[in-house]
Design a protein around this motif. Sequence first.
Motif, PDB file in Angstrom:
ATOM      1  N   UNK A 149       0.808  -1.235   0.000  1.00  0.00           N
ATOM      2  CA  UNK A 149       0.000   0.000   0.000  1.00  0.00           C
ATOM      3  C   UNK A 149       0.834   1.275   0.000  1.00  0.00           C
ATOM      4  N   UNK A 150       2.083   1.218   0.530  1.00  0.00           N
ATOM      5  CA  UNK A 150       2.945   2.399   0.499  1.00  0.00           C
ATOM      6  C   UNK A 150       3.887   2.379  -0.708  1.00  0.00           C
ATOM      7  N   UNK A 151       3.501   1.602  -1.744  1.00  0.00           N
ATOM      8  CA  UNK A 151       4.162   1.600  -3.058  1.00  0.00           C
ATOM      9  C   UNK A 151       5.577   1.016  -3.031  1.00  0.00           C
ATOM     10  N   UNK A 152       5.781   0.010  -2.217  1.00  0.00           N
ATOM     11  CA  UNK A 152       7.024  -0.756  -2.282  1.00  0.00           C
ATOM     12  C   UNK A 152       6.784  -1.999  -3.136  1.00  0.00           C
ATOM     13  N   UNK A 153       7.813  -2.411  -3.848  1.00  0.00           N
ATOM     14  CA  UNK A 153       7.706  -3.595  -4.695  1.00  0.00           C
ATOM     15  C   UNK A 153       8.357  -4.782  -3.996  1.00  0.00           C
ATOM     16  N   UNK A 154       7.610  -5.873  -3.872  1.00  0.00           N
ATOM     17  CA  UNK A 154       8.114  -7.082  -3.233  1.00  0.00           C
ATOM     18  C   UNK A 154       8.085  -8.206  -4.259  1.00  0.00           C
ATOM     19  N   UNK A 155       9.245  -8.842  -4.461  1.00  0.00           N
ATOM     20  CA  UNK A 155       9.348  -9.966  -5.388  1.00  0.00           C
ATOM     21  C   UNK A 155       9.483 -11.247  -4.557  1.00  0.00           C
ATOM     22  N   UNK A 156       8.491 -12.123  -4.667  1.00  0.00           N
ATOM     23  CA  UNK A 156       8.421 -13.329  -3.845  1.00  0.00           C
ATOM     24  C   UNK A 156       8.646 -14.553  -4.731  1.00  0.00           C
ATOM     25  N   UNK A 157       9.556 -15.464  -4.359  1.00  0.00           N
ATOM     26  CA  UNK A 157       9.714 -16.707  -5.141  1.00  0.00           C
ATOM     27  C   UNK A 157       8.415 -17.504  -5.149  1.00  0.00           C
ATOM     28  N   UNK A 158       8.094 -18.076  -6.284  1.00  0.00           N
ATOM     29  CA  UNK A 158       6.823 -18.792  -6.413  1.00  0.00           C
ATOM     30  C   UNK A 158       6.737 -19.994  -5.477  1.00  0.00           C
ATOM     31  N   UNK A 159       7.863 -20.632  -5.191  1.00  0.00           N
ATOM     32  CA  UNK A 159       7.827 -21.776  -4.277  1.00  0.00           C
ATOM     33  C   UNK A 159       7.411 -21.346  -2.881  1.00  0.00           C
ATOM     34  N   UNK A 160       7.825 -20.133  -2.463  1.00  0.00           N
ATOM     35  CA  UNK A 160       7.414 -19.610  -1.158  1.00  0.00           C
ATOM     36  C   UNK A 160       5.935 -19.282  -1.154  1.00  0.00           C
ATOM     37  N   UNK A 161       5.419 -18.785  -2.276  1.00  0.00           N
ATOM     38  CA  UNK A 161       3.990 -18.462  -2.373  1.00  0.00           C
ATOM     39  C   UNK A 161       3.147 -19.718  -2.274  1.00  0.00           C
ATOM     40  N   UNK A 162       3.507 -20.735  -3.067  1.00  0.00           N
ATOM     41  CA  UNK A 162       2.704 -21.956  -3.108  1.00  0.00           C
ATOM     42  C   UNK A 162       2.919 -22.829  -1.887  1.00  0.00           C
ATOM     43  N   UNK A 163       4.070 -22.677  -1.210  1.00  0.00           N
ATOM     44  CA  UNK A 163       4.371 -23.521  -0.057  1.00  0.00           C
ATOM     45  C   UNK A 163       3.787 -23.028   1.242  1.00  0.00           C
ATOM     46  N   UNK A 164       3.092 -21.889   1.229  1.00  0.00           N
ATOM     47  CA  UNK A 164       2.503 -21.332   2.451  1.00  0.00           C
ATOM     48  C   UNK A 164       1.039 -20.968   2.189  1.00  0.00           C
ATOM     49  N   UNK A 165       0.372 -20.577   3.273  1.00  0.00           N
ATOM     50  CA  UNK A 165      -1.030 -20.168   3.132  1.00  0.00           C
ATOM     51  C   UNK A 165      -1.144 -18.921   2.254  1.00  0.00           C
ATOM     52  N   UNK A 166      -2.189 -18.878   1.457  1.00  0.00           N
ATOM     53  CA  UNK A 166      -2.469 -17.727   0.599  1.00  0.00           C
ATOM     54  C   UNK A 166      -3.802 -17.125   1.036  1.00  0.00           C
ATOM     55  N   UNK A 167      -3.774 -15.861   1.426  1.00  0.00           N
ATOM     56  CA  UNK A 167      -4.997 -15.145   1.789  1.00  0.00           C
ATOM     57  C   UNK A 167      -5.294 -14.130   0.702  1.00  0.00           C
ATOM     58  N   UNK A 168      -6.399 -14.332   0.006  1.00  0.00           N
ATOM     59  CA  UNK A 168      -6.805 -13.423  -1.071  1.00  0.00           C
ATOM     60  C   UNK A 168      -7.945 -12.550  -0.573  1.00  0.00           C
ATOM     61  N   UNK A 169      -7.627 -11.295  -0.285  1.00  0.00           N
ATOM     62  CA  UNK A 169      -8.625 -10.378   0.253  1.00  0.00           C
ATOM     63  C   UNK A 169      -9.588  -9.873  -0.818  1.00  0.00           C
ATOM     64  N   UNK A 170      -9.250 -10.111  -2.081  1.00  0.00           N
ATOM     65  CA  UNK A 170     -10.081  -9.614  -3.185  1.00  0.00           C
ATOM     66  C   UNK A 170     -10.903 -10.700  -3.854  1.00  0.00           C
ATOM     67  N   UNK A 171     -10.803 -11.926  -3.341  1.00  0.00           N
ATOM     68  CA  UNK A 171     -11.453 -13.053  -4.018  1.00  0.00           C
ATOM     69  C   UNK A 171     -12.974 -12.961  -3.956  1.00  0.00           C
ATOM     70  N   UNK A 172     -13.508 -12.475  -2.842  1.00  0.00           N
ATOM     71  CA  UNK A 172     -14.963 -12.397  -2.677  1.00  0.00           C
ATOM     72  C   UNK A 172     -15.437 -10.958  -2.854  1.00  0.00           C
ATOM     73  N   UNK A 173     -16.654 -10.768  -3.329  1.00  0.00           N
ATOM     74  CA  UNK A 173     -17.139  -9.404  -3.576  1.00  0.00           C
ATOM     75  C   UNK A 173     -17.438  -8.615  -2.300  1.00  0.00           C
TER      76      UNK A 173
END
Length: 272
Positions: A149-173
């Motif tokens: 939200x403060x306009x920083x760019x974060x590059x995350x390895x895909x294995x770290x993304x898929x290997x942990x919980x994913x919370x999608x705050x935009x998935x539901x209306x």
Amino acid sequence: MLENLDPNELLQLYVIPWGTRIIFAIAIFYVGRIVVAAVSRWVEKFMVARRMDEVLVKFLTAILHWILLLFVIIAALSKLGIDTTSMVALLGAAGLAIGLSLQGSLANLAAGVLLIIFRPFTKGNFVEAGGAMGTVENISIFTTTLTTPDNKEIIVPNSAVLGNNITNFSARPTRRVDLVFGVSYGDDLRKAKQLLEDIIAADERVLSDPAPTIVVGELADSSVNFLVRPWVKSEDYWAVLWDTTEAVKLKFDDAGITIPFPQMDVHTPQQD
């Protein structure tokens, strides 16, 4: 040995056979490249027609192209009389060695393919994944890029993304805003609840279905805590959270309702 052969024998034994092999090998390679390009384009158009992700389409098309081209090269070399069995074994061993040395990269690649296929989130979603939180800007084969939200760019390895919980705050209306407001034990509980109900009812962004919840949730050490749970559209979440917090403080001040500070009574025994 070649010096003892006359030109006709040299032509019959070596030039014509090898020349024929070379011509056929070149023809196989040239025609094979054309066929590989045509097949790759057809597969790409097929996947695009099925509305598959652009990154996945390019990735799969590139892999298919190089695999088919490898078969064409092996076929051309085989036409020259070269033993391709040992070459295939050598390529397999080299592939295994490269795979072992690039385990992390291959894990990121496999995770990237799965993220693109199963789509737990898409570009523009606000997510918490791989220990980071932000808006999804890009999903590549090896990494996922988030913007905070403060306009920083974060590059995350895909294995770290898929290997942990994913919370999608935009998935539901819609989302529920969870708020807690404490009032003093000496204040009028009914009056405080009515003020909270009026604030929530006056906000047009609050949804009527599901209905908001306003209840006494806890008799805490220094306050009576109200749980306020309105439902809003996902894009209104933060605005409703901040506006409601401000409105409650102003309304409580006007009505004389106290939001107590945390406090503790300490009793010391008297010495005789």
